[in-house]
Design a protein around this motif. Structure first.
Motif, PDB file in Angstrom:
ATOM      1  N   THR A   1      18.016  43.567   9.563  1.00 33.58           N
ATOM      2  CA  THR A   1      18.113  42.263   9.697  1.00 33.58           C
ATOM      3  C   THR A   1      18.030  41.430   8.765  1.00 33.58           C
ATOM      4  OG1 THR A   1      17.338  42.630  11.960  1.00 33.58           O
ATOM      5  CG2 THR A   1      17.015  40.466  11.331  1.00 33.58           C
TER       6      THR A   1
ATOM      7  N   CYS B   1      21.061  41.340   6.682  1.00 32.87           N
ATOM      8  CA  CYS B   1      22.208  40.553   7.213  1.00 32.87           C
ATOM      9  C   CYS B   1      21.798  39.042   7.173  1.00 32.87           C
ATOM     10  CB  CYS B   1      22.277  40.884   8.708  1.00 32.87           C
ATOM     11  SG  CYS B   1      23.091  42.480   9.037  1.00 32.87           S
TER      12      CYS B   1
ATOM     13  N   SER C   1      24.379  36.515   4.952  1.00 33.34           N
ATOM     14  CA  SER C   1      25.005  36.287   6.315  1.00 33.34           C
ATOM     15  C   SER C   1      26.256  35.661   5.913  1.00 33.34           C
ATOM     16  CB  SER C   1      24.391  35.059   7.106  1.00 33.34           C
ATOM     17  OG  SER C   1      24.056  34.060   6.206  1.00 33.34           O
TER      18      SER C   1
ATOM     19  N   ILE D   1      28.806  40.745  11.486  1.00 32.56           N
ATOM     20  CA  ILE D   1      28.005  41.477  12.001  1.00 32.56           C
ATOM     21  C   ILE D   1      28.634  42.369  13.198  1.00 32.56           C
ATOM     22  CG2 ILE D   1      27.261  40.016  13.965  1.00 32.56           C
ATOM     23  CD1 ILE D   1      24.729  42.336  12.284  1.00 32.56           C
ATOM     24  N   THR D   2      29.981  41.735  13.658  1.00 30.94           N
ATOM     25  CA  THR D   2      30.719  42.531  14.657  1.00 30.94           C
ATOM     26  C   THR D   2      31.268  43.859  13.900  1.00 30.94           C
ATOM     27  OG1 THR D   2      32.642  41.090  14.335  1.00 30.94           O
ATOM     28  CG2 THR D   2      31.159  40.495  16.088  1.00 30.94           C
TER      29      THR D   2
ATOM     30  N   GLN E   1      28.897  46.553  13.920  1.00 34.43           N
ATOM     31  CA  GLN E   1      28.200  47.107  15.319  1.00 34.43           C
ATOM     32  C   GLN E   1      28.528  48.489  15.590  1.00 34.43           C
ATOM     33  OE1 GLN E   1      29.522  43.955  18.035  1.00 34.43           O
ATOM     34  NE2 GLN E   1      27.518  43.205  17.967  1.00 34.43           N
TER      35      GLN E   1
ATOM     36  N   CYS F   1      21.859  46.927  18.495  1.00 32.67           N
ATOM     37  CA  CYS F   1      22.573  45.853  18.242  1.00 32.67           C
ATOM     38  C   CYS F   1      21.746  44.680  18.819  1.00 32.67           C
ATOM     39  CB  CYS F   1      24.041  45.975  18.726  1.00 32.67           C
ATOM     40  SG  CYS F   1      25.155  46.777  17.722  1.00 32.67           S
TER      41      CYS F   1
ATOM     42  N   GLU G   1      20.135  41.538  16.930  1.00 36.90           N
ATOM     43  CA  GLU G   1      20.494  40.153  17.277  1.00 36.90           C
ATOM     44  C   GLU G   1      19.462  39.377  17.478  1.00 36.90           C
ATOM     45  OE1 GLU G   1      23.428  40.406  20.182  1.00 36.90           O
ATOM     46  OE2 GLU G   1      24.917  41.242  18.702  1.00 36.90           O
ATOM     47  N   SER G   2      18.309  39.896  18.146  1.00 35.83           N
ATOM     48  CA  SER G   2      17.223  39.488  18.733  1.00 35.83           C
ATOM     49  C   SER G   2      16.339  39.026  17.513  1.00 35.83           C
ATOM     50  CB  SER G   2      16.469  40.504  19.677  1.00 35.83           C
ATOM     51  OG  SER G   2      15.050  39.968  19.974  1.00 35.83           O
TER      52      SER G   2
ATOM     53  N   LYS H   1      17.261  35.864  15.481  1.00 37.41           N
ATOM     54  CA  LYS H   1      17.068  34.521  16.177  1.00 37.41           C
ATOM     55  C   LYS H   1      15.605  34.225  16.126  1.00 37.41           C
ATOM     56  CE  LYS H   1      20.751  35.222  19.604  1.00 37.41           C
ATOM     57  NZ  LYS H   1      21.196  35.724  21.002  1.00 37.41           N
TER      58      LYS H   1
END
Length: 110
Positions: A45, A48, A52, A57-58, A61, A69, A73-74, A77
């Protein structure tokens, strides 16, 4: 990488692939199947977030399970201390479930 999964990958790649397949097919596996520790996911994370503009990110995955994944993502955020604690707890619980499930070989019944 989780010790059991890592050792399995080094010892027998076919068994590793069979176990991963069985874990992915298990009911609700997207909510617990993981091969990486919380710290590994946190480092992914951070990387990334730092890169960025370079990383889609896709496109990476496929290297992670659905749970991993969702966790990445969590983590991207929210960086709140309480949220990190709860996510770490979720990862520890998922690692325990993965370890228990992985000890059953795909040839044993569930």
């Amino acid at each position: 990488m989780l010790k059991l999964v890592s050792d399995m990958l080094e010892a027998d790649k076919q068994l590793y692939q069979d176990v991963v397949k069985a874990c992915k097919e298990a009911p609700d596996s997207q909510s617990w199947f993981c091969t990486k520790t919380f710290n590994e996911l946190k480092r992914v994370t951070e990387f990334c977030n730092a890169h960025s503009w370079e990383i889609d990110i896709t496109r990476i995955q496929h290297k992670f399970t659905a749970f991993e994944c969702m966790m990445i993502e969590s983590l991207m955020k929210s960086n709140n201390a309480k949220a990190l604690e709860s996510r770490e707890r979720m990862c520890r619980t998922a690692a325990q479930k993965t370890t228990r499930h992985s000890r059953l070989t795909p040839y044993q019944s569930y």
